[in-house]
Design a protein around this motif. Structure first.
Motif, mmCIF file in Angstrom:
data_model
loop_
_atom_site.group_PDB
_atom_site.id
_atom_site.type_symbol
_atom_site.label_atom_id
_atom_site.label_comp_id
_atom_site.label_asym_id
_atom_site.label_seq_id
_atom_site.Cartn_x
_atom_site.Cartn_y
_atom_site.Cartn_z
ATOM 1 N N MET A 240 0.615 -1.155 0.062
ATOM 2 C CA MET A 240 -0.058 -0.044 -0.072
ATOM 3 C C MET A 240 0.596 1.289 0.000
ATOM 4 S SD MET A 240 -3.079 -1.284 2.876
ATOM 5 C CE MET A 240 -3.850 0.418 2.674
ATOM 6 N N VAL B 67 1.006 3.932 -3.124
ATOM 7 C CA VAL B 67 0.706 5.460 -2.534
ATOM 8 C C VAL B 67 1.850 6.206 -3.147
ATOM 9 C CG1 VAL B 67 0.374 7.094 -0.988
ATOM 10 C CG2 VAL B 67 -0.841 5.113 -0.851
ATOM 11 N N ILE C 91 -4.953 11.577 -2.049
ATOM 12 C CA ILE C 91 -3.864 10.959 -2.132
ATOM 13 C C ILE C 91 -3.084 11.428 -0.587
ATOM 14 C CG2 ILE C 91 -2.277 12.983 -3.134
ATOM 15 C CD1 ILE C 91 -1.921 9.140 -3.318
ATOM 16 N N THR D 81 -4.939 12.565 1.840
ATOM 17 C CA THR D 81 -5.550 11.639 2.914
ATOM 18 C C THR D 81 -5.276 10.486 3.011
ATOM 19 O OG1 THR D 81 -7.672 13.213 2.385
ATOM 20 C CG2 THR D 81 -8.067 11.214 3.633
ATOM 21 N N SER D 82 -4.688 9.606 1.910
ATOM 22 C CA SER D 82 -4.364 8.468 2.079
ATOM 23 C C SER D 82 -3.056 8.329 2.667
ATOM 24 C CB SER D 82 -4.072 7.778 0.541
ATOM 25 O OG SER D 82 -5.225 7.739 -0.245
#
Length: 214
Positions: A170, A174, A191, A193-194
């Protein structure tokens, strides 16, 4: 009082009320957003009203509980209800520690269920976390003294073998999207926030790892 008896007092989150507030506030937020984010009135509806509802109910979101642990049982005093659970009656239990949140789940052999949540956003979760740590230690000690005990401690998601590879995958995904967006000047706020969510997940993973090693 028996020297083996340990008493705890803690605050915990009123989950039923919290869910009801979310159910009430979500439609208000959606209606406000549909009205147009750049409209002052819509902004008040989408954010102001849910915040006001939260502030008016903030104190009600916190409850006070007590628990007593002795050598073979635990007594819960929650919301004017007293429940005694003998260790030998445990079917399984799970303690989840996330960023600012501690959750205790347990199921007895008679299929009775108990779930208690303490979240830093609504109450002081530290005292409840201390209680959960001590309960877990006592249950594991009990299992050591009673090999025939069938108590099961269920692993959290951060203790699974696939969790570390998943987090790495992950994170790399990202970073790739972030780099691609940077080169094309197309990065979306999503992005970032991710990235925040990933940081919280890594923090929770290392926190669980630290508890296991200690």
């Amino acid at each position: 009082m028996d020297t083996s008896t340990k008493q705890f007092k803690f605050s915990y989150t009123n989950q039923k009320l919290l869910i009801n507030l979310v159910v009430i506030c979500m439609p208000i937020f959606v209606i406000g957003m549909l009205g147009g984010l750049f409209s002052y009135f819509s902004f008040i509806i989408a954010f102001g009203i849910p915040i006001l509802i939260y502030l008016l109910n903030k104190r009600k979101l916190t409850k006070i509980g007590e628990a007593t642990i002795d050598e073979d049982s635990v007594i819960f005093k929650l919301d004017d209800e007293t429940k005694t659970v003998v260790f030998n009656d445990f079917l399984w239990y799970k303690v989840l520690n996330y960023d600012g949140s501690t959750i205790l789940k347990l199921v007895t052999k008679s299929k009775e269920k108990l779930k208690i949540t303490a979240n830093d956003n609504f109450c002081d979760a530290f005292a409840f976390e201390r209680f959960c740590d001590e309960l877990q230690n006592c249950l594991e000690s009990y299992k050591g003294l009673h090999p025939d005990s069938s108590i099961i401690r269920k692993k959290t998601i951060y203790e699974r073998k696939w969790t570390l590879p998943m987090l790495i995958f992950m994170t790399l995904s990202v970073l790739f999207v972030l780099y691609y967006g940077y080169t094309k000047d197309r990065n979306s706020p999503v992005i970032y926030t991710s990235i925040g969510i990933l940081i919280a997940m890594w923090f929770a993973y290392f926190r669980v790892l630290s508890k296991i090693r200690s």
